[in-house]
Design a protein around this motif. Structure first.
Motif, PDB file in Angstrom:
ATOM      1  N   ASP A   1      41.460  29.092  41.013  1.00  9.62           N
ATOM      2  CA  ASP A   1      42.579  28.694  41.871  1.00  9.62           C
ATOM      3  C   ASP A   1      43.754  28.177  41.047  1.00  9.62           C
ATOM      4  O   ASP A   1      44.919  28.388  41.408  1.00  9.62           O
ATOM      5  CB  ASP A   1      42.144  27.674  42.929  1.00  9.62           C
TER       6      ASP A   1
ATOM      7  N   LEU B   1      45.467  31.238  39.827  1.00  8.86           N
ATOM      8  CA  LEU B   1      46.245  31.818  40.918  1.00  8.86           C
ATOM      9  C   LEU B   1      47.554  31.060  41.119  1.00  8.86           C
ATOM     10  O   LEU B   1      48.617  31.657  41.313  1.00  8.86           O
ATOM     11  CB  LEU B   1      45.423  31.795  42.205  1.00  8.86           C
TER      12      LEU B   1
ATOM     13  N   LEU C   1      45.566  35.136  35.723  1.00  7.02           N
ATOM     14  CA  LEU C   1      44.443  35.243  36.652  1.00  7.02           C
ATOM     15  C   LEU C   1      43.390  36.207  36.115  1.00  7.02           C
ATOM     16  O   LEU C   1      42.185  35.930  36.182  1.00  7.02           O
ATOM     17  CB  LEU C   1      44.931  35.712  38.022  1.00  7.02           C
TER      18      LEU C   1
ATOM     19  N   LEU D   1      40.356  33.712  46.936  1.00  6.40           N
ATOM     20  CA  LEU D   1      41.453  34.034  46.023  1.00  6.40           C
ATOM     21  C   LEU D   1      42.427  35.031  46.648  1.00  6.40           C
ATOM     22  O   LEU D   1      43.650  34.848  46.581  1.00  6.40           O
ATOM     23  CB  LEU D   1      40.901  34.594  44.713  1.00  6.40           C
TER      24      LEU D   1
ATOM     25  N   ALA E   1      46.352  34.336  47.614  1.00  9.41           N
ATOM     26  CA  ALA E   1      47.429  35.170  47.077  1.00  9.41           C
ATOM     27  C   ALA E   1      48.270  35.758  48.204  1.00  9.41           C
ATOM     28  O   ALA E   1      49.503  35.827  48.113  1.00  9.41           O
ATOM     29  CB  ALA E   1      46.844  36.280  46.212  1.00  9.41           C
TER      30      ALA E   1
ATOM     31  N   MET F   1      49.679  39.431  42.404  1.00  7.62           N
ATOM     32  CA  MET F   1      48.338  38.845  42.425  1.00  7.62           C
ATOM     33  C   MET F   1      47.432  39.614  43.382  1.00  7.62           C
ATOM     34  O   MET F   1      46.261  39.881  43.080  1.00  7.62           O
ATOM     35  CB  MET F   1      48.409  37.382  42.860  1.00  7.62           C
TER      36      MET F   1
END
Length: 400
Positions: free
Chosen positions: A315, A318, A326, A347, A351, A359
């Motif tokens: 996280d 991210l 990432l 995740l 994103a 992402m």
């Protein structure tokens, strides 16, 4: 004119830095120096409840005005009979904060140091009788060393207070970088801190600590106050890099503390010694990196993103907004794995929520499942639609 009106008239003169007018009103109404603020509006509802005029010279809480001649203003008030150890606090919004003194407010506030008058104010208050050994909730030194996490200059304020004779135990000495005093508290036979190493105030606990806990507390104090020599010494005496200890109302590791306070070099040292960047505090589920980010410690965040991408929690990676970071953090791991307290697939949902298309596409290429939903049945597409990210909506629909 009522006492309340006179009080705020005198305070207005203080805010203006009008020393002549302040002297005049105090000569006409000498009782004003002992008068507690009659207001229960902010900022007088919590730890500043019942503040006298003298309490205001600390600039804590931060108000609109802080006169350039604040030391002269303080000297006038003290000369008129203001009690330097008069307490304030315990207001309706913070009923347990009673006992704050002007010295304690200087110790915990950033304004006097930032304006370059902390030393003069402390010298003046102590000369007038302020008690450096027992002020504001049990210890002005603790207050300064604690508030380093919010304002790094409080380390210097703590040193000023120590130089005026404030006592130190092992933890306080560690926070001040007094390695010889820290060493003197160890028992030669057991190799652990002696009982007298832990006798001063700690807001975060009321029960006695074991010798190992005292050692860890001192280690945390040193990390939060950027005292690398003490950190190295205590590590050599058995302090653990990843141990949790209480700080205020939180349970944190040494790396949490260093990141919270913003010390890049000390955080780097802890990392070199095996600190775990993915450990989370129990209350907020926050990693050291997330604490640094929350407290705007940008140098720490940048350092970890640039040098430790592969050791970041997913996280945190991210949150960097960089798909390459990432990918490094994920390595060969499962992009659908739960993170922290999040469910599987968190995740991709994050994103999508944040609107980071790069992402989203990276996670999908790595095998993220767009169908995975949280316990409320909400998947990544739900969050993309909720936040109105049309490009991500199209990408997710194509992948489903």
């Amino acid at each position: 004119m009522t006492n309340a009106a006179l009080y705020f008239k005198a305070l207005a003169y203080m805010d203006q830095g009008n020393a002549t007018a302040l002297r005049s009103i105090l000569q006409q109404h000498p009782h004003l120096v002992d008068l507690a603020c009659p207001s229960e509006e902010e900022p007088y509802r919590g730890y500043f409840y019942g503040a006298t005029l003298l309490h205001h010279v600390a600039g804590n809480p931060i108000r609109e005005h802080f006169p350039e001649n604040v030391v002269e203003i303080a000297r006038i008030l003290i000369g008129a009979g203001a009690k330097v150890d008069a307490p304030c606090g315990g207001g309706p919004t913070q009923p347990t904060t009673g006992g704050g003194t002007t010295l304690g407010l200087v110790a915990s506030g950033s304004v006097p140091h930032a304006r370059g008058v902390a030393q003069e104010l402390i010298d003046l208050l102590v000369k007038a009788g302020a008690n450096v050994k027992s002020a504001e909730n049990g210890g002005v030194l603790w207050i300064s060393l604690y508030h380093t996490v919010e304002y790094q200059g409080q380390r210097e304020v703590a040193r000023m207070i120590y130089d005026h004779g404030a006592p130190v135990d092992m933890c306080y000495a560690a926070g001040l970088g007094l390695v010889d005093i820290v060493e003197s508290y160890f028992d030669d036979q057991t190799g652990l801190p002696r009982p007298e190493a832990d006798y001063l105030y700690r807001q975060h606990r009321r029960t006695a600590a074991t010798p190992q806990q005292v050692l860890q507390d001192a280690f945390l104090f040193a990390c939060i106050n950027n005292e690398l020599e003490v950190v190295r010494f205590l590590q050599s005496r058995g302090a653990e890099i990843n141990a949790y200890r209480p700080w205020a109302s939180f349970q944190v590791t040494p790396l949490h503390g260093a990141c919270w306070a913003g010390w890049v070099e000390l955080a780097e040292y802890l990392m070199s010694q095996g600190a775990d960047l993915a450990l989370r505090d129990p209350e907020h589920d926050g990693t050291p990196m997330s604490w640094a980010r929350h407290c705007n410690r940008e140098a720490v965040v940048l350092h970890f993103n640039q040098n430790y991408a592969e050791r970041l929690s997913l996280d945190d990676a991210l949150e960097s907004g960089d798909a390459s970071i990432l990918a490094k953090a994920l390595g060969k791991g499962d992009p659908n794995q739960p993170v922290g307290k999040g469910d599987a697939g968190v995740l991709l949902r994050l994103a999508a929520y944040l609107g980071n298309h790069e992402m989203v596409t990276t996670l999908l290429k790595l095998g993220a499942d767009p169908h995975l939903a949280n316990r409320d049945g909400q998947n990544a597409l739900f969050y993309a639609e909720q936040q109105n990210h049309p490009q991500i909506i199209q990408t997710l629909k194509s992948a489903m």
